[in-house]
Write a protein that holds these residues in place. Structure first.
Motif, PDB file in Angstrom:
ATOM      1  N   GLN A 126      50.779  37.454   8.118  1.00  0.00           N
ATOM      2  CA  GLN A 126      51.630  37.107   8.816  1.00  0.00           C
ATOM      3  C   GLN A 126      50.459  35.971   9.921  1.00  0.00           C
ATOM      4  O   GLN A 126      49.163  35.917  10.004  1.00  0.00           O
ATOM      5  CB  GLN A 126      52.050  37.583   9.569  1.00  0.00           C
ATOM      6  N   PRO A 127      51.275  34.431  10.514  1.00  0.00           N
ATOM      7  CA  PRO A 127      50.766  33.594  11.458  1.00  0.00           C
ATOM      8  C   PRO A 127      50.095  33.936  12.516  1.00  0.00           C
ATOM      9  O   PRO A 127      51.147  35.099  13.023  1.00  0.00           O
ATOM     10  CB  PRO A 127      51.279  32.660  11.656  1.00  0.00           C
ATOM     11  N   MET A 128      48.645  33.431  13.622  1.00  0.00           N
ATOM     12  CA  MET A 128      48.654  34.766  14.574  1.00  0.00           C
ATOM     13  C   MET A 128      48.130  33.384  15.247  1.00  0.00           C
ATOM     14  O   MET A 128      47.112  32.491  14.225  1.00  0.00           O
ATOM     15  CB  MET A 128      48.117  35.342  14.597  1.00  0.00           C
ATOM     16  N   HIS A 174      55.502  47.114  25.234  1.00  0.00           N
ATOM     17  CA  HIS A 174      56.717  47.528  25.399  1.00  0.00           C
ATOM     18  C   HIS A 174      57.832  46.380  25.377  1.00  0.00           C
ATOM     19  O   HIS A 174      57.739  45.801  25.764  1.00  0.00           O
ATOM     20  CB  HIS A 174      56.563  48.582  26.065  1.00  0.00           C
ATOM     21  N   TRP A 175      58.628  46.449  25.223  1.00  0.00           N
ATOM     22  CA  TRP A 175      60.294  45.353  25.224  1.00  0.00           C
ATOM     23  C   TRP A 175      61.197  46.433  25.409  1.00  0.00           C
ATOM     24  O   TRP A 175      61.459  47.367  25.176  1.00  0.00           O
ATOM     25  CB  TRP A 175      60.131  44.665  23.493  1.00  0.00           C
ATOM     26  N   PRO A 189      58.498  41.880  27.674  1.00  0.00           N
ATOM     27  CA  PRO A 189      57.201  42.428  27.591  1.00  0.00           C
ATOM     28  C   PRO A 189      56.503  43.261  28.807  1.00  0.00           C
ATOM     29  O   PRO A 189      56.239  42.153  28.998  1.00  0.00           O
ATOM     30  CB  PRO A 189      56.684  41.660  26.017  1.00  0.00           C
ATOM     31  N   THR A 190      56.073  44.242  28.311  1.00  0.00           N
ATOM     32  CA  THR A 190      54.845  44.818  29.090  1.00  0.00           C
ATOM     33  C   THR A 190      53.929  45.782  28.240  1.00  0.00           C
ATOM     34  O   THR A 190      53.919  45.865  26.871  1.00  0.00           O
ATOM     35  CB  THR A 190      55.772  45.912  30.427  1.00  0.00           C
ATOM     36  N   GLY A 191      52.802  46.289  29.400  1.00  0.00           N
ATOM     37  CA  GLY A 191      51.634  46.696  28.562  1.00  0.00           C
ATOM     38  C   GLY A 191      50.916  45.710  27.889  1.00  0.00           C
ATOM     39  O   GLY A 191      51.211  44.406  28.041  1.00  0.00           O
ATOM     40  N   THR A 192      49.659  46.460  27.516  1.00  0.00           N
ATOM     41  CA  THR A 192      48.987  45.346  27.217  1.00  0.00           C
ATOM     42  C   THR A 192      47.937  45.664  25.892  1.00  0.00           C
ATOM     43  O   THR A 192      48.394  47.330  25.632  1.00  0.00           O
ATOM     44  CB  THR A 192      47.740  44.976  27.586  1.00  0.00           C
ATOM     45  N   ALA A 207      52.270  39.241  22.955  1.00  0.00           N
ATOM     46  CA  ALA A 207      52.975  40.289  22.663  1.00  0.00           C
ATOM     47  C   ALA A 207      54.244  39.097  20.829  1.00  0.00           C
ATOM     48  O   ALA A 207      54.962  39.837  20.605  1.00  0.00           O
ATOM     49  CB  ALA A 207      54.722  39.784  24.033  1.00  0.00           C
ATOM     50  N   GLY A 208      53.795  37.739  21.184  1.00  0.00           N
ATOM     51  CA  GLY A 208      54.343  37.320  20.572  1.00  0.00           C
ATOM     52  C   GLY A 208      53.894  37.166  19.161  1.00  0.00           C
ATOM     53  O   GLY A 208      54.800  37.246  18.450  1.00  0.00           O
ATOM     54  N   ASP A 209      52.766  37.917  19.092  1.00  0.00           N
ATOM     55  CA  ASP A 209      51.971  37.806  17.462  1.00  0.00           C
ATOM     56  C   ASP A 209      52.826  38.752  17.706  1.00  0.00           C
ATOM     57  O   ASP A 209      52.501  39.395  15.884  1.00  0.00           O
ATOM     58  CB  ASP A 209      50.958  37.794  18.264  1.00  0.00           C
ATOM     59  N   SER A 210      52.767  40.524  17.804  1.00  0.00           N
ATOM     60  CA  SER A 210      53.319  41.163  17.576  1.00  0.00           C
ATOM     61  C   SER A 210      55.065  41.719  17.545  1.00  0.00           C
ATOM     62  O   SER A 210      55.247  42.570  16.273  1.00  0.00           O
ATOM     63  CB  SER A 210      52.071  42.422  18.559  1.00  0.00           C
TER      64      SER A 210
END
Length: 251
Positions: A126-128, A174-175, A189-192, A207-210
């Motif tokens: 996948q792209p990152m 988390h979302w 999204p929250t968390g790291t 978050a967008g990459d995950s």
């Protein structure tokens, strides 16, 4: 809850954390999606509830798993606390029985019932977006996803290979999740989370990459989410548990 005796590696880890002496009765709560546990019972018969989310965390983040279990194991050191927790468990059991007798409760859910549970992400490329606005092709594998009926999605990143360097995922994102037929929406999204290489080099994970792409299909034990440049495939994780025996811990 049911006896947790179908995963030898998990049982061995729990026994090591409990140390010497009499072991608690280990119980799995298969419909509790939180990453916690709870000690209850009487001084001569302690029980430890392992939520299914915590059991999954055993594979995804061993440090956080050990911290959560150890915190509960050392909490009830006095008999009064144990008796109080045991009394609370009795009250909960009576309340659950009364609720069942009155009929099942219907709670609104914004999540497709097919998605509820835990999933492991199959290997994919996948792209990152890397620092400096550089787009890289990244091989991802083993991320663990969970979807709960209350509208929460969580991902624990797995292993990623970027430019021949292997990174291990840490942390969680988390979302708030909502679904309409064939469409998955992740917001707030929250968390790291981060990717850490063997030499200690760390990359923060956006978050967008995950996140999973929006369109999806869910059939039994497979979920597919096709994006513009790649397709994410998830397989449902099942937890193996034993069956209670007459006179045993689950009686």
């Amino acid at each position: 809850m049911m006896p947790l005796d179908g995963d030898a590696e998990l049982r061995a880890e729990l026994a090591g954390l409990a140390g010497g002496g009499r072991q608690p009765v280990w119980l799995l709560a298969p419909y509790a999606y939180t990453e916690t546990g709870r000690m209850f019972g009487l001084p001569w018969r302690r029980c430890m509830r392992i939520d299914v989310g915590l059991a999954i965390l055993f594979r995804a983040d061993r440090v956080r798993f050990r911290s959560a279990v150890s915190r509960e194991l050392v909490r009830p050191r006095h008999s009064k606390a144990l008796i109080g927790m045991g009394a609370g468990a009795v009250v909960m059991a009576v309340a659950a029985t009364a609720s069942t007798a009155a009929g099942p409760a219907h709670r609104p859910s914004a999540v497709d019932r097919c998605l509820v549970g835990f999933w492991v992400e199959a290997p994919s490329v996948q792209p990152m977006l890397l620092p400096g606005s550089v787009v890289a092709r990244v091989e991802r594998r083993g991320a663990i996803w969970s979807f709960s009926p209350d509208g929460t999605a969580t991902v624990h990143p797995g292993r990623s290979t970027i430019d021949s360097t292997v990174y291990e995922g840490t942390g969680a994102i988390h979302w708030t999740v909502d679904t309409t037929p064939g469409q998955l929406t992740l917001t707030a999204p929250t968390g790291t989370a981060a990717l850490v290489a063997a030499d200690g080099t760390s990359r923060p994970l956006d978050a967008g990459d995950s996140a999973l792409p929006g369109p999806y299909t869910c059939r039994e034990d497979t979920m597919t989410a096709p994006g513009e440049l790649s397709v994410a495939v998830l397989h449902r994780i099942t937890i193996t548990v034993g069956h209670s025996k007459p006179g045993g811990a689950g009686s």
